[in-house]
Design an enzyme around this catalytic site. Sequence first.
Site, mmCIF file in Angstrom:
data_model
loop_
_atom_site.group_PDB
_atom_site.id
_atom_site.type_symbol
_atom_site.label_atom_id
_atom_site.label_comp_id
_atom_site.label_asym_id
_atom_site.label_seq_id
_atom_site.Cartn_x
_atom_site.Cartn_y
_atom_site.Cartn_z
ATOM 1 N N HIS A 77 2.613 19.205 -0.247
ATOM 2 C CA HIS A 77 1.561 19.659 -1.160
ATOM 3 C C HIS A 77 0.472 20.358 -0.365
ATOM 4 C CE1 HIS A 77 2.091 17.306 -5.156
ATOM 5 N NE2 HIS A 77 3.241 17.733 -4.696
ATOM 6 N N TYR A 111 -7.513 14.338 -9.226
ATOM 7 C CA TYR A 111 -8.539 13.290 -9.383
ATOM 8 C C TYR A 111 -9.485 13.706 -10.509
ATOM 9 C CZ TYR A 111 -7.209 11.818 -4.643
ATOM 10 O OH TYR A 111 -6.521 11.384 -3.526
ATOM 11 N N PRO A 136 -8.224 3.218 -2.140
ATOM 12 C CA PRO A 136 -7.167 4.240 -2.029
ATOM 13 C C PRO A 136 -7.582 5.634 -2.495
ATOM 14 C CG PRO A 136 -6.658 2.648 -3.754
ATOM 15 C CD PRO A 136 -7.876 2.161 -3.075
ATOM 16 N N LYS A 176 -5.900 6.949 2.424
ATOM 17 C CA LYS A 176 -5.974 6.753 3.875
ATOM 18 C C LYS A 176 -5.269 5.498 4.375
ATOM 19 C CE LYS A 176 -7.881 10.423 4.752
ATOM 20 N NZ LYS A 176 -6.841 11.353 5.132
ATOM 21 N N TYR A 183 -8.959 14.976 4.155
ATOM 22 C CA TYR A 183 -7.815 14.552 3.337
ATOM 23 C C TYR A 183 -6.489 14.732 4.086
ATOM 24 C CZ TYR A 183 -5.598 13.362 -1.092
ATOM 25 O OH TYR A 183 -4.889 12.716 -2.089
HETATM 26 P P1 FAS Z 1 0.984 -4.161 4.825
HETATM 27 O O1 FAS Z 1 0.180 -5.079 3.939
HETATM 28 O O2 FAS Z 1 1.696 -3.002 4.224
HETATM 29 O O3 FAS Z 1 2.106 -5.010 5.580
HETATM 30 C C1 FAS Z 1 1.829 -6.304 6.070
HETATM 31 C C2 FAS Z 1 3.144 -7.069 6.092
HETATM 32 O O4 FAS Z 1 2.902 -8.344 6.694
HETATM 33 C C3 FAS Z 1 3.677 -7.341 4.695
HETATM 34 O O5 FAS Z 1 5.019 -6.952 4.600
HETATM 35 C C4 FAS Z 1 3.512 -8.846 4.515
HETATM 36 O O6 FAS Z 1 4.548 -9.414 3.739
HETATM 37 C C5 FAS Z 1 3.566 -9.331 5.945
HETATM 38 N N1 FAS Z 1 2.869 -10.600 6.165
HETATM 39 C C6 FAS Z 1 1.691 -10.977 5.658
HETATM 40 N N2 FAS Z 1 1.362 -12.203 6.114
HETATM 41 C C7 FAS Z 1 2.383 -12.601 6.930
HETATM 42 C C8 FAS Z 1 2.644 -13.773 7.691
HETATM 43 N N3 FAS Z 1 1.763 -14.791 7.695
HETATM 44 N N4 FAS Z 1 3.779 -13.855 8.394
HETATM 45 C C9 FAS Z 1 4.667 -12.815 8.404
HETATM 46 N N5 FAS Z 1 4.483 -11.666 7.692
HETATM 47 C C10 FAS Z 1 3.348 -11.580 6.976
HETATM 48 N N6 FAS Z 1 -2.925 3.087 0.514
HETATM 49 C C11 FAS Z 1 -2.925 4.406 0.234
HETATM 50 O O7 FAS Z 1 -3.106 5.213 1.148
HETATM 51 N N7 FAS Z 1 -2.727 4.856 -1.072
HETATM 52 C C12 FAS Z 1 -2.488 3.974 -2.103
HETATM 53 O O8 FAS Z 1 -2.315 4.384 -3.254
HETATM 54 C C13 FAS Z 1 -2.453 2.595 -1.851
HETATM 55 N N8 FAS Z 1 -2.174 1.702 -2.862
HETATM 56 C C14 FAS Z 1 -2.146 0.362 -2.571
HETATM 57 C C15 FAS Z 1 -1.835 -0.598 -3.568
HETATM 58 C C16 FAS Z 1 -1.809 -1.965 -3.261
HETATM 59 C C17 FAS Z 1 -1.475 -2.979 -4.340
HETATM 60 C C18 FAS Z 1 -2.109 -2.406 -1.960
HETATM 61 C C19 FAS Z 1 -2.152 -3.894 -1.637
HETATM 62 C C20 FAS Z 1 -2.409 -1.476 -0.962
HETATM 63 C C21 FAS Z 1 -2.402 -0.091 -1.262
HETATM 64 N N9 FAS Z 1 -2.662 0.876 -0.269
HETATM 65 C C22 FAS Z 1 -2.683 2.203 -0.517
HETATM 66 C C23 FAS Z 1 -2.911 0.479 1.063
HETATM 67 C C24 FAS Z 1 -1.590 0.203 1.722
HETATM 68 O O9 FAS Z 1 -0.782 1.321 1.617
HETATM 69 C C25 FAS Z 1 -1.890 -0.254 3.128
HETATM 70 O O10 FAS Z 1 -2.876 0.552 3.732
HETATM 71 C C26 FAS Z 1 -0.661 -0.285 4.002
HETATM 72 O O11 FAS Z 1 0.297 -1.053 3.360
HETATM 73 C C27 FAS Z 1 -1.087 -0.858 5.343
HETATM 74 O O12 FAS Z 1 0.063 -1.143 6.052
HETATM 75 P P2 FAS Z 1 0.123 -2.461 6.986
HETATM 76 O O13 FAS Z 1 -1.114 -2.535 7.792
HETATM 77 O O14 FAS Z 1 1.439 -2.420 7.611
HETATM 78 O O15 FAS Z 1 -0.012 -3.699 5.966
HETATM 79 C C1 PHB Z 2 -0.430 7.934 -4.797
HETATM 80 O O1 PHB Z 2 0.333 8.899 -4.916
HETATM 81 O O2 PHB Z 2 -0.062 6.738 -4.958
HETATM 82 C C2 PHB Z 2 -1.871 8.180 -4.434
HETATM 83 C C3 PHB Z 2 -2.322 9.477 -4.262
HETATM 84 C C4 PHB Z 2 -3.650 9.684 -3.909
HETATM 85 C C5 PHB Z 2 -4.499 8.600 -3.755
HETATM 86 C C6 PHB Z 2 -4.040 7.290 -3.941
HETATM 87 C C7 PHB Z 2 -2.725 7.078 -4.295
HETATM 88 O O3 PHB Z 2 -5.797 8.793 -3.405
#
Ligand code: FAS
Ligand code: PHB
Length: 393
Positions: free
Chosen positions: A72, A203, A295, A299, A387
Amino acid sequence: MRTQVGIIGAGPAGLMLSHLLARYDIDSVVLEARSREYVEARVRAGVLEQGTVDLLDETGVGKRMHDEGLVHEGIELRFDRASHRIPFPELTGGRSIMLYGQQEVVKDLIAARLAAGGDVRFDVSDVRIDKFDSAEPVLSFQEGHSSNRVELHCDFVAGCDGFHGVSRESIPRSEFTEYHREYPFGWLGILAAVAPSADEVTYTYTDRGFALMSLRSPQISRLYLQVDPDDDIANWPDRRIWDELHTRLAIDSEWSLTEGPVLEKGITAMRSFVLEPLRYGRLFLAGDAAHIVPPTGAKGMNLAISDVAVLADAVAHWYDTGSSTGLDDYSTTALRRVWRAQHFSWWMTSMLHRFPDDDPYQRQLQLSQLHYTVASQAASASLAENYVGLLRG
Ligand code: FAS
Ligand code: PHB
């Protein structure tokens, strides 16, 4: 049991770290609490910065991303019932973003680690971290349904276990400083089996609140609505979700939102959080274990990847030269990018959401910021370069 780096968490941070270390012939073991099926199905982020795309390519795990992801070259901002495009390549010297679901990145990294003989253990429980303030940290855990504890002796421990993990809880409170901000709203997100109604991530700022149109493929849409942070998804039948999306996304020019079957829906809280420093002896934190961004700036996952890119190089430098300079600088280096992303995510969130305690003056300021951002090349370029992601280094 022994390895060089013990990694807690098989999300983007933990898996990418293990993948990067393997390219330096550094052994690691990844300990994951959930099943492989669970982590590969967990729908979260969707936007990959140029730097993340480049790293996946450079390290040999970018093929499916290019086959299935969508490049994109801009986003749209909607307000006052009109849409305004922010073009990326023109404003950032040719850079763009990739739409490719986080769960797809996780699948690609797991496949790459297992194909390379990597040690990724799913369904572990009760992970504990001991002696991380010594030169011989020890992880212990239980595997599957076994009640036996396994000890994993390592040189370093990487806490990549997300916001609710065990790493941060293992650090004495006197050792760290927390910075945080809770937002008075959440995001209701849906995945819908329908072709996206917009060509690019869009957005929207309205009196009724924020909305976002994104996508995962030409057949799958990803959409979000600002909701009350304590709202219950049970209060949001599909009909109500689509009605609210139609209302918030409406513009005066010829355009309409196409509905489709909702495959998944959920409400996510919004917060900003940073823990400093990111290092405690031989324990290093990365990704959501160390910081959280709303989000709105897309980032979260990209920050996790950039943290471990720095950490992997620092660990490799130590093994290669015995010098700890990279390890000593890891926290400062990673936090520089973390705080930039914190500010950008806070700025996008503050500009685009309705705050419950706001007043007409506040709303006029938001509209003025939006008008200026789309009208000024300098302001558009500032949004665009944040971005697509700042250049590494
Ligand atoms: P993660 O949370 O992805 O991974 C951590 C891992 O550790 C998980 O698999 C978990 O099961 C494991 N874990 C936890 N405790 C443990 C333990 N005690 N023992 C062993 N394993 C354990 N970011 C965006 O950029 N755009 C978005 O739209 C967006 N939407 C999101 C929606 C939700 C519901 C959430 C919660 C986050 C969202 N994020 C978004 C942010 C997300 O993408 C995080 O930034 C990203 O997953 C970060 O990656 P990790 O640091 O690897 O953490
Ligand atoms: C998504 O595609 O899930 C998305 C895109 C932009 C954002 C957050 C989430 O700022």
